[in-house]
Each structure stands twice: as structure tokens, then as C-alpha cells.
Design an enzyme around this catalytic site. Structure first.
Site, PDB file in Angstrom:
ATOM      1  N   CYS A 225       0.813  -1.223   0.000  1.00  0.00           N
ATOM      2  CA  CYS A 225       0.000   0.000   0.000  1.00  0.00           C
ATOM      3  C   CYS A 225       0.846   1.272   0.000  1.00  0.00           C
ATOM      4  O   CYS A 225       0.638   2.175  -0.828  1.00  0.00           O
ATOM      5  CB  CYS A 225      -0.987  -0.012   1.160  1.00  0.00           C
TER       6      CYS A 225
ATOM      7  N   HIS B 191      -2.679   1.562   6.838  1.00  0.00           N
ATOM      8  CA  HIS B 191      -3.049   1.405   5.428  1.00  0.00           C
ATOM      9  C   HIS B 191      -3.245   2.784   4.799  1.00  0.00           C
ATOM     10  O   HIS B 191      -3.698   3.719   5.451  1.00  0.00           O
ATOM     11  CB  HIS B 191      -4.332   0.585   5.278  1.00  0.00           C
TER      12      HIS B 191
ATOM     13  N   HIS C 177      -5.911   1.843  -4.267  1.00  0.00           N
ATOM     14  CA  HIS C 177      -5.006   1.337  -3.228  1.00  0.00           C
ATOM     15  C   HIS C 177      -4.610  -0.097  -3.542  1.00  0.00           C
ATOM     16  O   HIS C 177      -5.205  -0.759  -4.392  1.00  0.00           O
ATOM     17  CB  HIS C 177      -5.664   1.428  -1.843  1.00  0.00           C
TER      18      HIS C 177
END
Length: 360
Positions: A275, A323, A335
Site C-alpha cells: 500500500c 493502510h 489502493h
């Protein structure tokens, strides 16, 4: 003969029978626990597997960001140590040159009638003895005193640099230990998730894919990439689908092109990402340098409220800031979700929102 007959066994009834049955079942269960099959998880539904796998992916992602941070620090420590060793080598060369000058001076003095005690000390193989008694250099002539002073200075510099290098080496080894620890955690969590998924039947895998969003990333990616020929910039009265500047637009375009790329923990592109690696690579393509980890990236720009998000803003999730995605407008982001899903478009409300940052 009757005395040798075995007594007739009485049948159990009532509470005694129930106790015996319970013990027998417990014994059978114990045997099953050690025959190999007893260690297997009970059969889980696709929904239950998804809950467990999602939790494992979350734990692996937290460990991945820690790994990324430890790796970044280890690389910096290694570069710093290499630079220090190079400097120490250069100082050592200068020290050897200064000692050679003293040797030349000593040779000339010997030919002229012998070597003074101070010169003998200067040429000693024991630096501590030399440093402790370097005051004898005052008895030498001015040229000799200057040469001795130079040697003493070089000795101190080299000793200091070597001591500093030892400290940086210890730091590097600590970083490498952290790397190994976090890597073990990541691989362990991912292996457990893989084991759970492998137990699903073909029918259950179809259901699991449906629950997990299956082809969302690839299908939306094919449609979205056709719209990336021009990412509009913001202007007067512009909407939330417009990037605020050319660098943000370039980063968003990169993220769109990455849709469909696999998630690989620790990867920063160009063909796979985790990520924070996707975010770093997207802004690198726009000429902007960002830190490696989510918890450093959130501090790399100006914090913005959710209501003011513009394309190119970084959106962060979970209380530990573990994240990150790139906002692309209309409540959506691009993402890299987890090893079970490629880079894709997703709504930002599918995870607990933690904050947002505008880096350009």
C-alpha cells in the site's frame, strides 16, 4: 474348581453408565487429537474464512509497515557506515603518509649521526605509547615537531572514526534484527491465510471471491484506465474529481496505470506494490519524494479534513495508520489492498478512516 471361576461382571446403569460413557468419549477425542486430523480447523464457511483471512492480512500489513520502516533505517545505517569507513580509510592513508615523512626525516637524521629518543617514539608500533609520551616532541626541531603533531592528529582522527564506525555497526545489526523479526511475522500471517484459503472447495472459493469483491479491481480498472488520458486540474468552481495541480495529477495517473498490479509486501513497483509502496512510487513519478511507511507518509504534507479531499490526497485507515490509498474523487481511492487482491479502486468508507494528507 469353583474357586477358580471368574466373578461375573455386573452391567453399569444410571450415573455410573453415564460416567463411563463420558470417559470413553474423552479418550476417543484425545486419540483423534493426536492422529493428525485433530489439529485441523473445523470446516468454516466462506464468510468465516473471509473474517479470519482479513484479520490475518491486517496483522501482516501492520508488520509489513514495520518491516518497511526497519528496512529504510537499515539502508540508511548501512550507507552511513560505508561513508564513515571510506572516511576512515582516507584518514588512514594520510596517517601513513605522515609516518612516511617521519621515516624519511629519521633516515636523514640517522645518516647525520643517529635518531633522537623522540623520533624513536614517533616510529613506535604502539600508538598509545606514542600518544602518552608525545610531549617529548618538544625536544625535536621545529620541522620534526610539526611532523609529530601531524601524526598525532591523524592517529586521533582515525581512532575516533573507528570508534564511531563500531557504534554504527551495532545500530545496523539492531536494524537487521528488526528486519528479520518483522519478516517472520509477515510470512507467518500470510502462510496462515493461505492455509485457510486452501481448505475452501471450488464452490466456496466462488462465494469467497464474491464476498471479497472478486473482480472489482480488474473490472473497474479496465474502465478507469480509459479515463486517465487527462486528469483535470482544479480551477474556479471545479469539482472534487479534479486534481489541484500537475504533480498531483501525474501521481493520480500513475495510480490508475497501476490498477491490476499484484500486491506484494515490501514492493514499490513498477510491477507490484504494497500500500505505501504504491503511494511512494506514484509521487516519485511526479518528482515528489515521500517516506516509505504509512505512519511517516501521513506527516509528509498538510493534513486535510475528509470533506475537503481532492484527487492526489493520501487517505489513511485504522487507528495505527497501517493502510494508505490515493484519493481519486467521488468518495473513491486507488489502493493496494492485500495479497488476495490487486491494486484497485475502492470506496474510502470500506475501512475505518484515520486521516488525510495533501503532499503537493
Amino acid at each position: 474348581m469353583a474357586a477358580h471361576r471368574k466373578p461375573k461382571q455386573r452391567s453399569l446403569s444410571g450415573p455410573a453408565a453415564r460416567t463411563a460413557a463420558t470417559l470413553a468419549l474423552a479418550g476417543a477425542a484425545s486419540v483423534a487429537a493426536f492422529d493428525g486430523s485433530g489439529h485441523a480447523d473445523p470446516r468454516l464457511s466462506p464468510a468465516e474464512v473471509k473474517v479470519k483471512v482479513d484479520a490475518l492480512y491486517r496483522e501482516a500489513e501492520i508488520a509489513t509497515e514495520k518491516y518497511n520502516g526497519a528496512k529504510e533505517k537499515a539502508e540508511k545505517a548501512e550507507k552511513s557506515l560505508d561513508a564513515l569507513r571510506d572516511e576512515a580509510a582516507r584518514k588512514a592513508e594520510k596517517l601513513n603518509a605522515a609516518r612516511n615523512d617521519l621515516g624519511s626525516y629519521a633516515t636523514a637524521q640517522y645518516r647525520a649521526g643517529g635518531i633522537t629518543p623522540s623520533m624513536q617514539l614517533a616510529l613506535s608500533s604502539d600508538p598509545d605509547q606514542f600518544l602518552d609520551r608525545a610531549s617529548l616532541a618538544d625536544r625535536a626541531g621545529s620541522r620534526q615537531a610539526a611532523a609529530l603533531s601531524g601524526v598525532r592528529k591523524r592517529l586521533q582522527e582515525v581512532a575516533q572514526l573507528r570508534a564511531e564506525a563500531d557504534g554504527r555497526l551495532a545500530t545496523l545489526r539492531a536494524r537487521q534484527t528488526d528486519l528479520r523479526k518483522h519478516k517472520k511475522t509477515v510470512t507467518g500471517k500470510l502462510a496462515e491465510a493461505k492455509r485457510l484459503l486452501a481448505r475452501l472447495t471450488e464452490e466456496q472459493r466462488v462465494e469467497y471471491a464474491r464476498l471479497a469483491g472478486g473482480n472489482q479491481g480488474r473490472d473497474s480498472g479496465r474502465a478507469a484506465r480509459s479515463d486517465t488520458r487527462h486528469i483535470p486540474l482544479s480551477g474556479a468552481g471545479s469539482g472534487t474529481t479534479q486534481a489541484p495541480n500537475t504533480r498531483a495529477a501525474a501521481a493520480v495517473a500513475y495510480a490508475y496505470r497501476a490498477i491490476g498490479s499484484p500486491y506484494v509486501w515490501g514492493a514499490t513497483g513498477p510491477s507490484a506494490f504494497d500500500c505505501s509502496g504504491l503511494i511512494q512510487a506514484a509521487y516519485r513519478s511526479a518528482g515528489v519524494s515521500l517516506p516509505r511507511t504509512t505512519y511517516a507518509q501521513i506527516a509528509a504534507g498538510q493534513r486535510v479534513p475528509r470533506s475537503a479531499l481532492r484527487p492526489g490526497d493520501l487517505v489513511f485507515f485504522y487507528s495505527g495508520i497501517s493502510h494508505v490509498g490515493m484519493y481519486v474523487g467521488n468518495g473513491r481511492m486507488i489502493h493496494a489492498p492485500n495479497p488476495g487482491a490487486p491494486v484497485r479502486i475502492a470506496p474510502i468508507d470500506e475501512m475505518p478512516f484515520a486521516g488525510a494528507t495533501r503532499v503537493v
